[in-house]
Design an enzyme around this catalytic site. Structure first.
Site, PDB file in Angstrom:
ATOM      1  N   CYS A  60       1.006  -1.134   0.011  1.00  0.00           N
ATOM      2  CA  CYS A  60      -0.058  -0.030  -0.074  1.00  0.00           C
ATOM      3  C   CYS A  60       1.058   1.388   0.031  1.00  0.00           C
ATOM      4  CB  CYS A  60      -0.884  -0.035   1.071  1.00  0.00           C
ATOM      5  SG  CYS A  60      -2.369   1.351   1.110  1.00  0.00           S
TER       6      CYS A  60
ATOM      7  N   HIS B 160      -3.495  -5.253   0.140  1.00  0.00           N
ATOM      8  CA  HIS B 160      -2.952  -5.767   1.362  1.00  0.00           C
ATOM      9  C   HIS B 160      -3.126  -7.409   1.437  1.00  0.00           C
ATOM     10  CE1 HIS B 160      -2.743  -1.843   3.852  1.00  0.00           C
ATOM     11  NE2 HIS B 160      -3.792  -1.490   2.824  1.00  0.00           N
TER      12      HIS B 160
ATOM     13  N   GLU C  94      -1.846  -9.345   3.106  1.00  0.00           N
ATOM     14  CA  GLU C  94      -1.893  -9.963   4.791  1.00  0.00           C
ATOM     15  C   GLU C  94      -2.972 -10.264   5.182  1.00  0.00           C
ATOM     16  OE1 GLU C  94      -1.554  -5.488   5.239  1.00  0.00           O
ATOM     17  OE2 GLU C  94      -0.869  -6.941   4.007  1.00  0.00           O
TER      18      GLU C  94
END
Length: 567
Positions: A402, A529, A531
């Site tokens: 990001c 993102h 994750e």
């Protein structure tokens, strides 16, 4: 439909989320479909406008919901995809009731906390419990499959309407369909070394005074609890000894479901809720046990420097840490995550505190890989740019997520394109070289819920991409986003001519989603993102690539067709 309510006592942050997730994992391993709901008693509509130092990271769901980080635990443990309505807040409930009042649904009635707010809570829970969260899109058949977690601790004034709602709900659902698990703390003062039960006794007494009686008491402690303590809690809290479960601090959260199962929680829940399951642990739980055992036996270490803004609290980057941990475990390495405050890498820190400056740089230099995660605001950005420049010039494996990707573009523009004032309009609205710009449709004035949020498609532009290979040579990927700024599409050709390739974009081809630097072991940035989609047994490809590059095994992995070596 079965319901489990998880409440907490003595202190907040005691581990209700991990306990709830672990119980759900055990139930799912028995073949039951599990869903989860998190209740937060704050008045905010969602977690989107919180500072990470308030409640930890803001977790983003597929539908764009900005929610509490505990929903991330639920998704990772249970391998499910939740929705924004799986996070209930006081703000949402009151907004819902007030909207109904304005619409005229309560015409002629005085709208009150009881029954209108409490009824709204119960209605929300029952409706959301039926929403499918598994890939097979089947409705949860047993809604213990709905794990409620009442945020904070029993006795907090802001949580009282929710406690009253569930006091009523236990009778509506019937005893055989409702179970209350209370998580409490058993402290051990260093002065005496004695494990104290009084806080748990008082917490259970307060819960009973509010009309909820715990079926199971889960006691958290630093060290394993002695049998005499268990018997004392059983006697003074009016439960059988098998209804008292101990969870002490362990090396990894993967061990928690195993500890719960070893103490017979499955047998108790089967009998208490009349669940149609076997007593024997399933293959899924055996996989968790093997994973926990393997985690504790790891000898090789891989060090990653996380250069960020919110490094004083690890929960600020909870999903990033978990994604790195999943990837490290997949390649049989123990993760050594070094948090570096990006401001400490800046020249101003050298003048103010040279020791702190040199310690930060020493950490960065000895790391095997560098990660710059997402964030907001100008503070610390120069330090992040320094770290990115170091990774690029010294050929250290690097992943920018990001804001990390946006700053990688800024750094490249300044040092490779010689645009010395290149910047993001977030930090310098008047820059002559705006390489990162705001997205007008995602910046309407209000701060809450106005970013580009949720799962969106990213299309690969080229076959020759490391990220594409890591994703299994797919034509596109779908990952979760949370940003208000983007790389300026009008300037991308300047970067590509110098070797910084934009290998992925959105479906319209306008928004740059992925970057890769030529002639570098691993210099990658992603606008999304990844994750948030990482799972213990399915690590995120960009994070896995970072760990592979940091351990020098990325090329071998790609040559094997992206297959991990035997464990």
């Amino acid at each position: 439909m079965k319901y489990i309510l998880v409440t907490g006592g003595v202190i907040s942050g005691i581990g209700k989320g991990i306990i709830a997730s672990s119980i759900g994992t055990i139930l799912k391993s028995c073949g039951l479909r599990v869903t989860a709901i998190k209740i937060d008693p704050y008045i905010n509509i969602d977690a989107g406008t919180f500072s990470p130092y308030e409640h930890g990271e803001v977790f983003v769901l597929n539908d764009g919901g900005e929610v509490d980080l505990d929903l991330g635990n639920y998704e990772r443990f249970l391998d499910i995809n939740l929705y924004k309505d799986n996070n209930i807040t006081t703000g949402k409930i009151y907004q819902h009731v007030i909207n109904k009042e304005r619409h005229g649904d309560y015409l002629g009635k005085t709208v009150q906390v009881v029954p209108h707010i409490t009824d709204a809570v119960q209605e929300w829970v029952m409706n959301q419990a039926k929403v499918p969260v598994d890939d097979d899109r089947k409705e949860p058949q047993i809604c213990i499959q709905t794990l409620f977690q009442l945020g904070g601790t029993i006795g907090d004034i802001e949580g009282m309407p929710f406690v009253e709602a569930f006091r009523q709900f236990q009778f509506k659902a019937k005893r055989e369909n409702f179970c209350n698990i209370h998580v409490s703390l058993v402290p051990q003062p260093s002065a005496t070394g004695e494990q104290k039960t009084k806080p748990t006794q008082n917490s259970v007494r307060a819960l009973r005074g509010l009309g909820l009686s715990p079926d199971l008491i889960v006691c958290r402690s630093a060290k394993p609890i002695e049998m005499a303590v268990k018997e004392k809690i059983s006697m003074f809290c009016h439960v059988e000894p098998e209804q008292v479960i101990f969870i002490h601090d362990v090396s990894s959260t993967y061990r928690v479901p195993i500890l719960l199962e070893e103490q017979g929680i499955m047998r108790y829940l089967k009998q208490r809720l009349n669940l149609p399951i076997d007593d024997q642990p399933s293959d899924l739980l055996m996989k968790w046990k093997k994973m926990a055992d393997r985690y504790e036996r790891l000898l090789k270490v891989c060090s990653i420097a996380l250069v960020g803004k919110y490094t004083k609290l690890s929960d600020c980057y909870a999903s990033v840490f978990k994604a790195l941990e999943h990837s490290a475990l997949a390649i049989n390495h123990k993760l050594d995550l070094m948090y570096i405050d990006s401001t400490e890498l800046e020249r101003s820190t050298e003048a103010e505190n040279s020791v702190k400056y040199h310690q930060a740089w020493q950490k960065l230099c000895k790391a095997d890989g560098i990660l710059v995660p997402g964030g907001f605001g100008i503070k610390g950005t120069e330090g992040k740019l320094q770290a990115i420049s170091w990774a690029r010039t010294k050929k250290k494996p690097f992943l920018g997520v990001c804001l990390g990707m946006q700053l990688a573009v800024v750094e490249f523009a300044r040092n490779c394109l010689d645009w010395k004032d290149a910047n993001s309009t977030e930090f310098d609205p008047d820059t002559k070289n705006p390489v990162v710009i705001d997205m007008p449709e995602h910046n309407p004035g209000d701060m809450g819920g106005t970013m580009r949020l949720g799962k969106r498609k990213t299309v690969f532009k080229t076959q020759n991409s490391v990220l594409r290979k890591l994703y299994g040579d797919e034509m596109f990927v779908e990952e979760r986003h949370r940003h208000r700024y983007e790389v300026n599409p009008e300037l991308t050709h300047c970067f590509e001519e110098k070797g910084l390739k934009f290998v992925g974009h959105d479906t319209e081809g306008n928004r740059m989603e992925m970057i890769e630097l030529e002639n570098h072991p691993y210099f990658v940035g992603v606008q999304f993102h990844p994750e948030f989609s990482s799972r213990p047994m399915k690590p995120s490809p960009p994070y896995l690539g970072l760990l592979l590059a940091a351990t020098g095994t990325l090329n071998a992995y790609l040559q094997r067709g992206c297959k991990l070596s035997p464990r």
